[in-house]
Write a protein that holds these residues in place. Structure first.
Motif, PDB file in Angstrom:
ATOM      1  N   ARG A 144       0.645  -1.286   0.057  1.00 30.35           N
ATOM      2  CA  ARG A 144      -0.145  -0.061  -0.032  1.00 30.35           C
ATOM      3  C   ARG A 144       0.884   1.222   0.124  1.00 30.35           C
ATOM      4  N   ALA A 145       1.860   1.304   0.902  1.00 29.73           N
ATOM      5  CA  ALA A 145       2.948   2.244   0.694  1.00 29.73           C
ATOM      6  C   ALA A 145       3.457   2.624  -0.515  1.00 29.73           C
ATOM      7  N   TYR A 146       4.025   1.622  -1.113  1.00 33.38           N
ATOM      8  CA  TYR A 146       4.681   1.762  -2.482  1.00 33.38           C
ATOM      9  C   TYR A 146       3.569   2.318  -3.458  1.00 33.38           C
ATOM     10  N   ILE A 147       2.283   1.848  -3.309  1.00 30.99           N
ATOM     11  CA  ILE A 147       1.171   2.333  -4.426  1.00 30.99           C
ATOM     12  C   ILE A 147       0.839   3.951  -4.013  1.00 30.99           C
ATOM     13  N   ALA A 148       0.859   4.205  -2.811  1.00 27.23           N
ATOM     14  CA  ALA A 148       0.522   5.760  -2.388  1.00 27.23           C
ATOM     15  C   ALA A 148       1.483   6.223  -2.856  1.00 27.23           C
ATOM     16  N   ALA A 149       3.044   5.793  -2.646  1.00 27.74           N
ATOM     17  CA  ALA A 149       4.107   6.617  -3.246  1.00 27.74           C
ATOM     18  C   ALA A 149       3.931   7.154  -4.688  1.00 27.74           C
ATOM     19  N   SER A 150       3.579   6.040  -5.472  1.00 25.55           N
ATOM     20  CA  SER A 150       3.387   6.158  -6.803  1.00 25.55           C
ATOM     21  C   SER A 150       2.127   7.170  -7.142  1.00 25.55           C
ATOM     22  N   VAL A 151       0.954   7.141  -6.360  1.00 25.01           N
ATOM     23  CA  VAL A 151      -0.033   8.012  -6.403  1.00 25.01           C
ATOM     24  C   VAL A 151       0.355   9.447  -6.222  1.00 25.01           C
ATOM     25  N   THR A 152       1.103   9.684  -5.336  1.00 20.69           N
ATOM     26  CA  THR A 152       1.836  10.844  -4.912  1.00 20.69           C
ATOM     27  C   THR A 152       2.580  11.566  -6.132  1.00 20.69           C
ATOM     28  N   ALA A 153       3.440  10.727  -6.778  1.00 19.77           N
ATOM     29  CA  ALA A 153       4.079  11.005  -7.740  1.00 19.77           C
ATOM     30  C   ALA A 153       3.145  11.625  -8.931  1.00 19.77           C
ATOM     31  N   PHE A 154       2.103  10.816  -9.159  1.00 16.73           N
ATOM     32  CA  PHE A 154       1.226  10.978 -10.300  1.00 16.73           C
ATOM     33  C   PHE A 154       0.482  12.310  -9.904  1.00 16.73           C
ATOM     34  N   ILE A 155       0.097  12.620  -8.903  1.00 16.56           N
ATOM     35  CA  ILE A 155      -0.617  13.769  -8.448  1.00 16.56           C
ATOM     36  C   ILE A 155       0.268  15.032  -8.529  1.00 16.56           C
ATOM     37  N   VAL A 156       1.638  14.887  -8.157  1.00 14.96           N
ATOM     38  CA  VAL A 156       2.717  16.098  -8.452  1.00 14.96           C
ATOM     39  C   VAL A 156       2.673  16.333  -9.860  1.00 14.96           C
ATOM     40  N   SER A 157       2.655  15.127 -10.755  1.00 10.67           N
ATOM     41  CA  SER A 157       2.740  15.363 -12.012  1.00 10.67           C
ATOM     42  C   SER A 157       1.422  15.984 -12.639  1.00 10.67           C
ATOM     43  N   GLN A 158       0.312  15.617 -12.275  1.00 14.93           N
ATOM     44  CA  GLN A 158      -0.797  16.063 -12.927  1.00 14.93           C
ATOM     45  C   GLN A 158      -1.218  17.346 -12.362  1.00 14.93           C
ATOM     46  N   THR A 159      -0.462  17.853 -11.576  1.00 11.91           N
ATOM     47  CA  THR A 159      -0.909  19.330 -10.779  1.00 11.91           C
ATOM     48  C   THR A 159       0.494  20.351 -11.384  1.00 11.91           C
ATOM     49  N   ARG A 160       1.215  19.687 -12.285  1.00  9.12           N
ATOM     50  CA  ARG A 160       2.312  20.662 -12.495  1.00  9.12           C
ATOM     51  C   ARG A 160       2.053  21.962 -13.326  1.00  9.12           C
ATOM     52  N   LYS A 161       0.882  22.068 -13.825  1.00  7.02           N
ATOM     53  CA  LYS A 161       0.504  23.531 -14.448  1.00  7.02           C
ATOM     54  C   LYS A 161       0.096  24.549 -13.593  1.00  7.02           C
ATOM     55  N   VAL A 162      -0.106  23.908 -12.392  1.00  7.32           N
ATOM     56  CA  VAL A 162      -0.670  24.995 -11.074  1.00  7.32           C
ATOM     57  C   VAL A 162       0.439  25.016 -10.187  1.00  7.32           C
ATOM     58  N   LEU A 163       1.333  24.031 -10.032  1.00 11.82           N
ATOM     59  CA  LEU A 163       2.079  24.038  -8.960  1.00 11.82           C
ATOM     60  C   LEU A 163       3.540  23.529  -9.330  1.00 11.82           C
ATOM     61  N   ASP A 164       4.495  24.271  -9.413  1.00  9.37           N
ATOM     62  CA  ASP A 164       5.841  23.839  -9.587  1.00  9.37           C
ATOM     63  C   ASP A 164       6.243  22.493  -9.103  1.00  9.37           C
ATOM     64  N   PRO A 165       6.658  21.510  -9.866  1.00  7.92           N
ATOM     65  CA  PRO A 165       6.861  20.090  -9.063  1.00  7.92           C
ATOM     66  C   PRO A 165       7.953  20.343  -8.160  1.00  7.92           C
ATOM     67  N   ALA A 166       8.984  21.056  -8.534  1.00  5.27           N
ATOM     68  CA  ALA A 166       9.883  21.389  -7.487  1.00  5.27           C
ATOM     69  C   ALA A 166       9.212  21.456  -5.963  1.00  5.27           C
ATOM     70  N   ILE A 167       8.217  22.267  -5.943  1.00  2.31           N
ATOM     71  CA  ILE A 167       7.516  22.538  -4.588  1.00  2.31           C
ATOM     72  C   ILE A 167       6.646  21.286  -4.186  1.00  2.31           C
ATOM     73  N   GLY A 168       6.134  20.701  -5.174  1.00  2.00           N
ATOM     74  CA  GLY A 168       5.235  19.495  -5.321  1.00  2.00           C
ATOM     75  C   GLY A 168       6.060  18.230  -4.597  1.00  2.00           C
ATOM     76  N   LYS A 169       6.970  18.208  -4.955  1.00  2.79           N
ATOM     77  CA  LYS A 169       8.056  16.938  -4.740  1.00  2.79           C
ATOM     78  C   LYS A 169       8.609  17.173  -3.278  1.00  2.79           C
ATOM     79  N   THR A 170       8.929  18.350  -3.084  1.00  2.03           N
ATOM     80  CA  THR A 170       9.099  18.807  -1.412  1.00  2.03           C
ATOM     81  C   THR A 170       8.252  18.622  -0.522  1.00  2.03           C
ATOM     82  N   LEU A 171       7.172  18.989  -0.794  1.00  2.00           N
ATOM     83  CA  LEU A 171       5.947  19.098  -0.168  1.00  2.00           C
ATOM     84  C   LEU A 171       5.564  17.529   0.270  1.00  2.00           C
ATOM     85  N   ALA A 172       5.789  16.761  -0.917  1.00  2.00           N
ATOM     86  CA  ALA A 172       5.316  15.307  -0.672  1.00  2.00           C
ATOM     87  C   ALA A 172       6.285  14.705   0.244  1.00  2.00           C
ATOM     88  N   LEU A 173       7.644  14.964   0.114  1.00  2.00           N
ATOM     89  CA  LEU A 173       8.617  14.205   1.022  1.00  2.00           C
ATOM     90  C   LEU A 173       8.378  14.554   2.418  1.00  2.00           C
TER      91      LEU A 173
END
Length: 197
Positions: A144-173
């Motif tokens: 479940r953790a691996y899948i949720a980590a993949s979901v998180t990366a997916f959401i970072v990617s899907q929101t890149r037009k409204v949120l800089d992925p550099a910020i999204g990745k750091t926020l996720a970590l």
């Protein structure tokens, strides 16, 4: 499923469905707050890792800090096994996002603060998440953790037009760490639902 056998590509449909569940939960008349969606998914990652190593979290006061070496190893120290951070970084890369050291934000600017506490969001939607994983026959917490980590990366990617992925990745970590080091909130300990959405 073991750490060595996690295959992101074989879980694509599950990842997309879980991302949809999280996003739909957070959707309101103004849309979805990207930062809160990323942090909610990432906090779930940490919570799953925590639950993989500590069988009973219900006896702990909600939001209490937990330090556990096995959790830290599962997050970052693989001993020749995939860690949760490996899965997250690989998923980011597969989404076409840079994972180089300089591609991460050093700090999260104030304008990107969360509008809802991911711990509270997870407490409210935990029954749906549990039903989702059960229907997908995913019962092991590390899977479940691996899948949720993949979901998180997916959401970072899907929101890149409204949120800089550099910020999204750091926020996720940051949120993964918070979820892995904080006792979850139980639904029965939440205040009545407010109109914060």
């Amino acid at each position: 499923m073991t750490q060595e056998s996690f295959d992101l590509h074989s879980h694509t449909a599950v990842v997309e469905r879980l991302a949809t569940l999280i996003i739909e939960t957070l959707h309101n008349e103004r849309g979805v707050h990207a930062e809160t969606a990323i942090a909610t998914s990432a906090t779930l990652v940490g919570e799953c890792v925590l639950r993989a190593h500590i069988a009973n979290l219900t006896d702990l006061p909600p939001r209490s800090t937990i330090i556990n070496e096995d959790v830290n190893r599962s997050l970052f120290e693989g001993d020749q096994k995939f860690t949760v951070s490996d899965v997250f970084i690989n998923a980011l890369f597969s989404q076409g996002l840079s994972v180089s050291t300089e591609s991460w934000a050093e700090n999260i600017p104030d304008q990107h603060r969360l509008i809802m506490d991911p711990l509270e969001v997870l407490a409210r939607i935990r029954p749906q998440i549990e039903d989702f994983f059960a229907s997908a026959e995913i019962f092991e917490m590390m899977e479940r953790a691996y899948i949720a980590a993949s979901v998180t990366a997916f959401i970072v990617s899907q929101t890149r037009k409204v949120l800089d992925p550099a910020i999204g990745k750091t926020l996720a970590l940051d949120a993964i760490l918070r979820g892995a080091k904080t006792a979850p909130i139980l639904a029965n300990s939440l205040p009545e639902k407010s109109n914060t959405q």
